[in-house]
Design an enzyme around this catalytic site. Sequence first.
Site, short mmCIF file in Angstrom:
data_model
loop_
_atom_site.label_atom_id
_atom_site.label_comp_id
_atom_site.label_asym_id
_atom_site.label_seq_id
_atom_site.Cartn_x
_atom_site.Cartn_y
_atom_site.Cartn_z
N CYS A 155 -8.44 -20.95 21.24
CA CYS A 155 -9.75 -21.15 21.88
C CYS A 155 -9.94 -22.53 22.50
CB CYS A 155 -10.86 -20.89 20.88
SG CYS A 155 -10.73 -19.26 20.14
N ASP B 258 -3.22 7.01 -4.18
CA ASP B 258 -4.55 7.50 -4.55
C ASP B 258 -5.12 8.35 -3.42
OD1 ASP B 258 -4.52 5.02 -3.14
OD2 ASP B 258 -6.68 4.85 -3.43
N ASP C 71 0.87 -1.17 0.00
CA ASP C 71 0.00 0.00 0.00
C ASP C 71 0.91 1.23 0.00
OD1 ASP C 71 -2.20 1.54 0.02
OD2 ASP C 71 -2.92 0.94 2.01
ZN ZN Z 1 -10.40 -19.54 17.95
#
Ligand code: ZN
Length: 666
Positions: free
Chosen positions: A302, A152, A117
């Site tokens: 998790c 831009d 970018d």
């Molecule tokens: Zn996760």
Amino acid sequence: MFLELNVIHHLGVHQMNAPSNDKENSKIPFRFLIKKKDLMGRLGMLNTPRGNVTTPTILPVINPSYQLIPSKELKKIGVEIVITNSYIIYSKPDLQERSRSKGVHQLIDWDGPIVTDSGAYQLMVYGSVDVTNEEIITFQQEMGVDAGIPLDLPITIKDNHEVARQKVEETWKRIQNIPKHFVCPVQGGRFLDLVEWSAKKVRNVQCSYYALGSEVSLLINYKFATVMKNILTSKRYLPYDKAIHLFGAGHPIFFAPAVAAGVDLFDSAAYALFAKDDRYLTVHGTYQLDKLDEFPCSCNTCAIHTPRELLSMDKDDRERLLAWHNIVVTMEEMRRIRQAIRTGKLFQLILERAMTHPEVFESVKILMNDQQVIELDPLSKDAQKETPFSRWAPEVRRHRQLLLDRWYIHSPKLAIFPEALQHQLFSVSGTQIAFSSHVFGLIPFELRWTYPLSQWERIDRVDVQDLRNWLLKIQEKFERIILVGEEFSDLKRLELEGAELEIVDSLEILPLKADKNWAMNEIKGILAYQYGIEPPEQLHLKFEFGSTKRIRRFRDKNTGKLLGTIRPQDGYIVPKYPLGVTLYELGTNKYVKISELAAEEVAKKRNVFCKHVTEVGDVLAGDEVIVLNEKGVPIAVGKSSLARSEMLDFKRGEAISVRDAVGKYE
Ligand SMILES: [Zn+2]
């Protein structure tokens, strides 16, 4: 001349053997190919000088000063291309120096393709940047980026039309001289007239791909419906043979709808930014960590930790673990989307995502009402399931439009039965048969196995209001219409002007073979529907049946030559060359004209490539088409892999897989 050829040859070989550390390699624009389609979504392949990238996919944003998740870890979870910020590198002297001497790939430790970018985001946030467009373009080239971006001028949600217009025009000036391997931005924000202006201007710019800019502030504010209109407007004017990157769209709830509208690439800074603020990404929305009692996920973060444990950790550890979860669910959604395209289940997936936020729902509605979806969605797919939104599906809309024009009528009497009887084989003396369908309206007996009329799992019930509308539309086509079954009793009071309407509890049905014309009528019915032609009264055919009682093949009664087969999976006819000629003479617009350069080879059953296609009729991906030479003479028949406008835009890849051809070419 000899010398030049040698140099090119040398570079070509070099490129294959040593893809890294060669800045020359980076000067080739990315190439894009479509492998499979669903809705407007494309499962594609982006060929870059540093390897192939399967699309749709996401480019994780890599911070050049500090990697929250090391790039090697990203590779392990399927990341194939990344994006980093050339302005940040440029504005830090040590990074600037290192990237100039060793290249950007070594700087961020990534040997695959890198996009950079330009500082446009910083320009949006801070109002100015300390670099010119020319300087940042040159700098990106110097550090050997695979695809850079000009500086831009992003449009923010606060800009009025006049300010936005000036920015779009200035950006266009900056685009005109970009190196051909750069990314070309399309601007306009929420102003669709500016998006159209910008997309038309950049249409012929040589570039690696197109990026839809000015969306960041819309996306931050969840203005998905506006973003969808912007995507669809851009798609209408941009060429189909380039990938499209939706800038700043890092939230997984919008990936599937955006892909279904034809977006191929996304970038995500969100995985890291959200982690910094203790925000947990899911495909159903974002959760604040302290509001979660359990994790609905099984990634390495998790499965091992609870939200409470994470909250009690050091900020740095927590941020890293959350960023890991966020990028894992992001990549997981991309895999899910690609698999949905492979199996024709993208519509089902975007409906699931539509339930997560009213703006996503609205965006899906806008997409499904756009004519481009009807033109680009393939002819047939695997089995689908009915939902309350099934009438939005392109194949359902297509059938409901087509049937009125393409219904082959062979009797003045029509008997309509409930949908439950659709797969029973029977006839009614001197009467044409149709089934009333909740999703499709009416299903003619002749089309009972044709996609999508048979392949949709659905509830058998009558939509009285819808059936009433159908009867009003078809009444001129018949003298007498008989509704058979108590399901239709609600229509007792309906009176038709064009036809006599009767509702009966039952009707005498006969075995199918009692109607000696049924097979002929079925072929004619499918040909009329598939090719939009009036089938000739006299067709001299001989049929061969398969074990399932579906007609498999039909031959010319006199010569015994095979004319066509019915595709078992979707009930469409695959014609042999002689039938193709007849269909073309009958005026079908399922044709593709090719240049004389390729005609001789195609006449010998070679496939047709996009670069040789010069004119295309009303063709969908998956259609069985007639191939014409430059003079308009049919020379082959085959299956199209792309829709009309795609075939015309692509200069590479296959357009038609030829099944049968004339053979000799004169
Ligand atoms: Zn996760």
